[in-house]
Design a protein around this motif. Sequence first.
Motif, short mmCIF file in Angstrom:
data_model
loop_
_atom_site.label_atom_id
_atom_site.label_comp_id
_atom_site.label_asym_id
_atom_site.label_seq_id
_atom_site.Cartn_x
_atom_site.Cartn_y
_atom_site.Cartn_z
N MET A 1 0.85 -1.18 0.00
CA MET A 1 0.00 0.00 0.00
C MET A 1 0.89 1.24 0.00
O MET A 1 1.81 1.35 0.79
N LYS A 2 0.57 2.15 -0.87
CA LYS A 2 1.26 3.45 -0.89
C LYS A 2 0.53 4.39 0.05
O LYS A 2 -0.71 4.43 0.07
N VAL A 3 1.30 5.13 0.86
CA VAL A 3 0.71 6.07 1.80
C VAL A 3 1.28 7.46 1.58
O VAL A 3 2.44 7.63 1.20
N ALA A 4 0.43 8.45 1.84
CA ALA A 4 0.85 9.84 1.82
C ALA A 4 1.29 10.20 3.23
O ALA A 4 0.61 9.87 4.21
N VAL A 5 2.42 10.87 3.33
CA VAL A 5 2.97 11.29 4.61
C VAL A 5 2.74 12.79 4.76
O VAL A 5 3.17 13.56 3.91
N TRP A 6 2.08 13.17 5.85
CA TRP A 6 1.78 14.57 6.14
C TRP A 6 2.60 14.98 7.36
O TRP A 6 2.39 14.49 8.47
N ASP A 7 3.57 15.84 7.13
CA ASP A 7 4.48 16.31 8.17
C ASP A 7 3.76 17.34 9.03
O ASP A 7 3.22 18.32 8.52
N THR A 8 3.76 17.12 10.36
CA THR A 8 2.92 17.91 11.25
C THR A 8 3.70 18.42 12.46
O THR A 8 4.43 17.66 13.10
N TYR A 9 3.52 19.70 12.76
CA TYR A 9 4.12 20.36 13.93
C TYR A 9 3.02 21.09 14.67
O TYR A 9 2.38 21.98 14.10
N VAL A 10 2.78 20.72 15.94
CA VAL A 10 1.71 21.33 16.72
C VAL A 10 2.28 21.79 18.06
O VAL A 10 2.99 21.05 18.73
N HIS A 11 1.94 23.02 18.44
CA HIS A 11 2.38 23.57 19.72
C HIS A 11 1.64 22.90 20.87
O HIS A 11 0.42 22.69 20.79
N ARG A 12 2.39 22.59 21.93
CA ARG A 12 1.80 22.09 23.17
C ARG A 12 1.61 23.25 24.14
O ARG A 12 2.28 24.28 24.02
N GLU A 13 0.75 23.06 25.14
CA GLU A 13 0.50 24.11 26.12
C GLU A 13 1.74 24.45 26.95
O GLU A 13 1.85 25.54 27.48
N ASP A 14 2.70 23.52 27.04
CA ASP A 14 3.91 23.77 27.82
C ASP A 14 5.02 24.42 27.01
O ASP A 14 6.14 24.56 27.47
N GLY A 15 4.71 24.81 25.76
CA GLY A 15 5.67 25.51 24.93
C GLY A 15 6.46 24.62 23.98
O GLY A 15 7.11 25.12 23.06
N LEU A 16 6.45 23.32 24.20
CA LEU A 16 7.14 22.42 23.29
C LEU A 16 6.36 22.30 21.98
O LEU A 16 5.16 22.58 21.94
N ILE A 17 7.03 21.86 20.94
CA ILE A 17 6.38 21.64 19.66
C ILE A 17 6.42 20.15 19.34
O ILE A 17 7.49 19.56 19.27
N HIS A 61 5.43 13.52 1.27
CA HIS A 61 5.81 12.59 0.22
C HIS A 61 4.94 11.33 0.26
O HIS A 61 4.15 11.16 1.17
N ILE A 62 5.15 10.45 -0.71
CA ILE A 62 4.48 9.14 -0.79
C ILE A 62 5.54 8.08 -0.52
O ILE A 62 6.67 8.18 -0.99
N GLU A 63 5.15 7.05 0.26
CA GLU A 63 6.07 5.94 0.50
C GLU A 63 5.30 4.64 0.60
O GLU A 63 4.06 4.65 0.71
N GLN A 64 6.02 3.53 0.59
CA GLN A 64 5.43 2.21 0.74
C GLN A 64 5.22 1.94 2.23
O GLN A 64 6.14 2.10 3.03
N ALA A 65 4.03 1.53 2.62
CA ALA A 65 3.71 1.26 4.02
C ALA A 65 4.24 -0.10 4.44
O ALA A 65 4.26 -1.05 3.64
N THR A 66 4.64 -0.20 5.70
CA THR A 66 5.00 -1.49 6.28
C THR A 66 3.72 -2.24 6.64
O THR A 66 2.62 -1.66 6.66
N GLU A 67 3.86 -3.50 6.98
CA GLU A 67 2.69 -4.31 7.36
C GLU A 67 2.01 -3.74 8.60
O GLU A 67 0.78 -3.69 8.66
N ALA A 68 2.77 -3.28 9.59
CA ALA A 68 2.19 -2.71 10.80
C ALA A 68 1.39 -1.44 10.50
O ALA A 68 0.31 -1.22 11.06
N ILE A 69 1.90 -0.62 9.61
CA ILE A 69 1.19 0.61 9.23
C ILE A 69 -0.10 0.27 8.49
O ILE A 69 -1.15 0.86 8.75
N ILE A 70 -0.04 -0.71 7.61
CA ILE A 70 -1.23 -1.13 6.87
C ILE A 70 -2.31 -1.60 7.83
O ILE A 70 -3.48 -1.24 7.70
N ILE A 71 -1.93 -2.38 8.83
CA ILE A 71 -2.90 -2.89 9.81
C ILE A 71 -3.56 -1.73 10.55
O ILE A 71 -4.79 -1.70 10.71
#
Length: 87
Positions: A1-17, A61-71
């Motif tokens: 299975m090909k999967v799309a990867v969405w790179d995500t950065y979210v601020h936490r309430e303690d200031g970390l990202i 990007h797009i990549e090939q999923a591992t079996e664990a990701i597919i599950i």
Amino acid sequence: MKVAVWDTYVHREDGLIMHFDILVPNNIVDEKTIFEYGRTYLKAKPFKTGNLTSNECQFCHIEQATEAIIINIEKAGFHIIEMEHCN
């Protein structure tokens, strides 16, 4: 299975990202759906976070999923790869 990867950065309430990837089947292109998967993941965290929009989450990007990701995708529709400050 090909999967799309969405790179995500979210601020936490303690200031970390938080840095994580949202993986979805590559035929899912609706950003609202992908962002909702990310929000579902964030709701399970024991701390508060900022918003998740196109400012925080972008197609990488797009990549090939591992079996664990597919599950996981078959169960939940998406898979998360935690990288920084996710716990």
